[in-house]
Each structure stands twice: as structure tokens, then as C-alpha cells.
Scaffold this active site. Structure first.
Site: not given
Length: 499
Positions: A110, A144, A222
């Protein structure tokens, strides 16, 4: 005690090239200029001088490991999923990543999603202002994760790949390393492992193994590594709670499986799945209904997707007893079952033993890729669409739902709003909020109809079919008796009330 240590630039409150220290009751933060940190290890400070001395003797993350953690920048043009021929405004966002073997950078999908001409990715090393162009070599939204390539000898000079460790035990102290949105400073946050379980990967709606940690994290973290000792135990990819105090981590078995699959195949899908849904078999009544002996363990098949390799081989209400000779527990420990399956590859064959109407059978079944029922479309790719007669036809994708705030229209359904604990409903506690679709094979119209169907039962077993193809079986006479006891226990005057 949690702390956050940020390294890389001088605090805006400091005019000299000196460390600045901020201390609160729970968090101690150090901001050091990069020139002061090169070749040194990161330390944290506490009000308690003895604690500070102890930490100095065993610093959390070596500076050489920080050198391998990079900041990732992405510029993209997002397409509208409602009007797919239109582009929305250009967006810029970022995250973290780190070096792995083979001169590659690992990050979240992402953070760099999309593999088209409208995505531009750059990375920057710790302490440097130079941005290097990166190419997305491999991306898998179901886990992811993404792998980046940087074609620059200068970028890789002096950078060592980080090594992966194993799944940590509960309460293991860990350190989250990355670049939170608050600034360009690399930060190290201390936390502890609070859980290891199968969980939702929100971006793709798939379920794989996760690690939960108690550590304050932010969006820019992230893709960054979560470290214990000198090993990476996972990649941070989700944050739970308004206080951002629970981080969700992709564990190393998932990462290794992704990397190996990326090396062996040009396809993005690397995780195997039976593409079916199951439920546990702890309740004695449902076990008797399906002719399970007391020593038998297994899980009940609720639904088999038409795309499954088990379609037309296995059946609804079959009980899976073993996979490749490994027993399946009735408690439906999803780590041991779902994780075991996901660590195999698409098109790989497995031997499945099932109990069907009291008899055991074995079947060879080919696994399919992990893929949610609603297609996970890359949010920044040109969507598929077809226009005819003014109608715009698009596939139902998760990104369309997210853009449209799609909601199913309200209908009158009968749901289980609460499960009041009793021996009669043991094993069904997680059926709360599920819709009751059928009673003994008859479709439920409303609450009054459900009452009539239950009170008019003439069979030994009362079977309720719930949404998501879940099944609940109760011994009817035992359940009637237990109902009176439960009402009395909770001081409830009547089992029925209507407007």
C-alpha cells in the site's frame, strides 16, 4: 515503558549541533544530528538515572541496522472507481522500507501500490537528502508486501541487508523502526508482542498470520522493520485504535513465502487456499449430529467457493479431519489450519481427509491462490469498464466499494444479538451478530416466524443455518430445558416480547 528515539536531524528548538531531549512520564525522545550518530548506537533517556545507565549498556538498535532502513516516497495519479475514465488529483504519500538480500528493498504494497506509468517511487537513505528512483519489481496485495529495485551503485554503497528471525514469543521486547509522518527523522519505538494470530489484512480483505505489538506507531512507519536483537521479526503494516497504540505486523513466515514466490514465479499470487469457509466443532450436540466420535477432531465445511479446487470434490457439511496427515483441531485454531494451508503454493496438491455421513474419505485437492471473493483492484491502476447506452458497467471491486461508500440496503433480518453463556451453547459464542437464515431447512421470514419454527420443531435436533454458511445444531429438548434455567438465572420474565 514505551519510548521513541528519533535520529537524523536537529530539533527545531535547538540552535546548536547538540542533542535535544524531550522527556514525559511515558515517553523519552532523543533527537540527534546525523553527524553525531554515524558509527554510534542509539540510546534513550529516562528520568530515572539508573534506568538510563542500564539502557546505555544495552541499546535497542545498532546504527548499522538503521543504515539499512530507508524512507519511501510515492507520487501517483488515482483513477475514480465510480467514473473510471476520470483521474483524481495527484497524491503524494510515503512510508518506510529496508534492505534485504539481493540488493532489494522490502516495503508494504500500500506504500507503493500500482504497477503502471502513473506511479513514481523514490527512496532516500537515512541521513541523506538524495532521492533515488525505484522500480516496483514485485507486489502482492493479499499480504501487503512489495519489493523495490534501485539501479544505483551509490545507493547500495555500505548498506547491508537485514536478516529475518522467527516468530517471537509473547511479551518479547521489540523495536519499530521507520519514518513517521511527523517528520523526516528516522525513529525507533519500543514495544512488546501481545499476540500472534490469523487476522484481516485490511487492504485486501484476506486472512493471514499476523503479530500484534503494543507500541505507538504512525502511518509513515508502514513498511518499516520490527526488530528484536539483530533480527527482523516482521514488517509493520496496520495500526489499530484511535491512540495508535497497537501495531499489526506481517511475520517472517509470510515474508519469506512472499520473497521465495517472487523469485520462483512471475505471478503475484504466492499463497495457497482451499477457498472455503469452516467452523469449529467443539459443541457436543453438533458433533453428535454429524456422527463424530469423542476422540475425533475436525472442522465443519460451511461453504465451498466455485473457484475452489475442492469444488465438486468436497461437500458442504463434510468435516475436515486432516491435511497431509496433520490432524485438524476441533477448536478451529486458525493459526494451525489457515496458516498451514497459506504456507503452501497455488497449484500444489494436498491430501484432505474428511468425515462424510459418518464415513471417512481421502481426496487429493489442488490449492488455488489466496483471493478474496470481491476482487482486490489496485487502487491506482486504470479500472476495467464498459459503456453502453449510457450505462457504465464495472466489476465490483474493493476499491469501488471504498470510493462509493457502498452499503447494502437495510432489510429486516433476524440476528443473534447476544449469546448468554451456558453448556447448551458451548462453542457458539462467536456467532453473535450473525443473521439466522433457516430453521430446520425453512427460510426465516421474521422474528415471529422464527419463534413458530423453533417451537414447532418435532425432530431430535434443531438446526439453524446462519449467514456465511455457519451452522448451529442444538438438541431440542435439552435446549428447551436450558432456556428456562437461563431465563431464571438472568431474572428474565419471558422468552418472548413483541411490539
Amino acid at each position: 515503558m514505551l519510548f521513541r528515539s528519533c535520529v537524523g536531524m536537529v530539533s527545531r528548538y535547538s540552535r546548536a549541533l547538540l542533542p535535544t531531549i524531550t522527556i514525559s512520564s511515558r515517553i523519552a525522545t532523543i533527537v540527534l544530528p546525523f553527524a553525531l550518530t554515524r558509527g554510534r548506537k542509539i540510546h534513550t533517556m529516562s528520568k530515572d538515572e539508573e534506568w538510563w545507565k542500564k539502557i546505555r549498556k544495552s541499546p535497542p538498535v545498532d546504527e548499522l541496522m538503521l543504515e539499512s532502513v530507508v524512507e519511501v516516497f510515492t507520487d501517483s495519479t488515482k483513477y475514480s472507481k465510480v467514473k473510471p475514465w476520470q483521474t483524481l488529483n495527484q497524491e503524494s504519500y510515503g512510508g518506510s522500507g529496508f534492505a534485504i538480500a539481493g540488493k532489494k528493498i522490502l516495503t508494504n504494497a500500500h506504500v507503493v501500490e500500482g504497477m503502471n506509468d502513473h506511479i513514481f517511487v523514490h527512496v532516500k537513505r537515512h541521513g541523506s537528502q538524495v532521492k533515488y528512483k525505484a522500480k516496483v519489481q514485485k507486489i502482492a496485495h493479499e499480504c501487503d508486501l512489495a519489493i523495490l529495485e534501485i539501479d544505483s551503485d551509490e545507493f547500495w554503497k555500505g548498506m547491508n541487508p537485514l536478516e529475518f528471525g522467527d516468530i517471537p514469543p509473547l511479551n518479547e521486547i521489540v523495536y519499530v523502526v521507520g519514518y513517521p509522518k511527523a517528520g523526516e527523522t528516522i525513529c525507533v519505538t519500543k514495544g512488546v508482542v501481545t499476540g500472534v494470530k490469523t487476522g484481516n489484512y485490511l487492504r485486501s480483505s484476506t486472512k493471514l498470520l499476523t503479530i500484534h505489538i503494543d507500541a505507538t506507531t504512525y502511518g509513515g512507519n508502514s513498511g518499516g522493520p520490527v526488530i528484536t536483537g539483530d533480527k527482523v521479526l516482521g514488517v509493520l503494516f496496520q495500526i489499530l485504535g484511535d491512540k495508535k497504540s497497537t501495531g499489526v505486523v506481517i511475520p517472517t513466515p509470510i515474508i519469506r513465502h512472499f520473497i521465495t514466490g517472487a523469485e520462483e514465479s512471475s505471478h503475484n499470487a504466492v499463497f495457497g487456499s482451499l477457498v472455503l469457509s469452516c467452523q469449529s466443532m467443539k459443541n457436543a450436540q453438533i458433533r453428535n449430529h454429524f456422527k463424530m466420535s469423542p476422540e475425533t477432531t475436525g472442522i465443519l465445511i460451511n461453504k465451498i467457493n466455485s473457484s475452489s479446487g475442492a469444488h465438486k470434490i468436497l461437500r458442504k457439511d463434510d468435516i475436515i479431519l486432516a491435511i497431509d496427515g496433520v490432524p485438524v483441531l476441533s477448536e478451529m485454531r486458525r493459526i494451525s489450519f489457515n496458516h498451514f494451508i497459506s504456507m503452501k503454493k497455488p497449484d500444489e496438491n494436498i491430501l484432505v481427509k474428511v468425515l462424510r455421513k459418518g464415513k471417512e474419505h481421502e481426496y487429493n485437492i489442488s490449492l488455488k491462490p489466496v483471493k478474496p471473493h470481491i476482487q482486490v483492484q489496485q487502487y491506482y491502476n486504470l479500472p476495467s469498464y464498459y459503456i453502453f447506452g449510457g450505462f457504465v458497467f464495472v466489476p465490483l471491486t474493493k476499491s469501488y466499494i471504498d470510493d462509493k461508500y457502498y452499503k447494502i440496503t437495510d432489510e429486516q433480518h433476524v440476528i443473534i444479538s447476544q449469546v448468554m453463556p451456558d453448556d447448551i451453547n458451548k462453542g457458539y459464542s462467536n456467532f453473535k451478530d450473525l443473521q439466522v437464515e433457516k430453521v430446520n431447512g425453512v427460510k426465516v421470514k421474521n422474528l415471529k416466524h422464527l419463534r413458530e419454527l423453533i417451537e414447532g420443531c418435532f425432530s431430535k435436533d434443531l438446526r439453524l443455518d446462519l449467514e456465511n454458511d455457519k451452522v448451529m445444531v442444538l438438541n431440542y429438548e435439552s435446549a428447551k430445558k436450558a432456556t428456562f434455567e437461563i431465563l431464571e438465572r438472568h431474572n428474565i420474565k419471558s422468552a418472548w416480547a413483541s411490539e
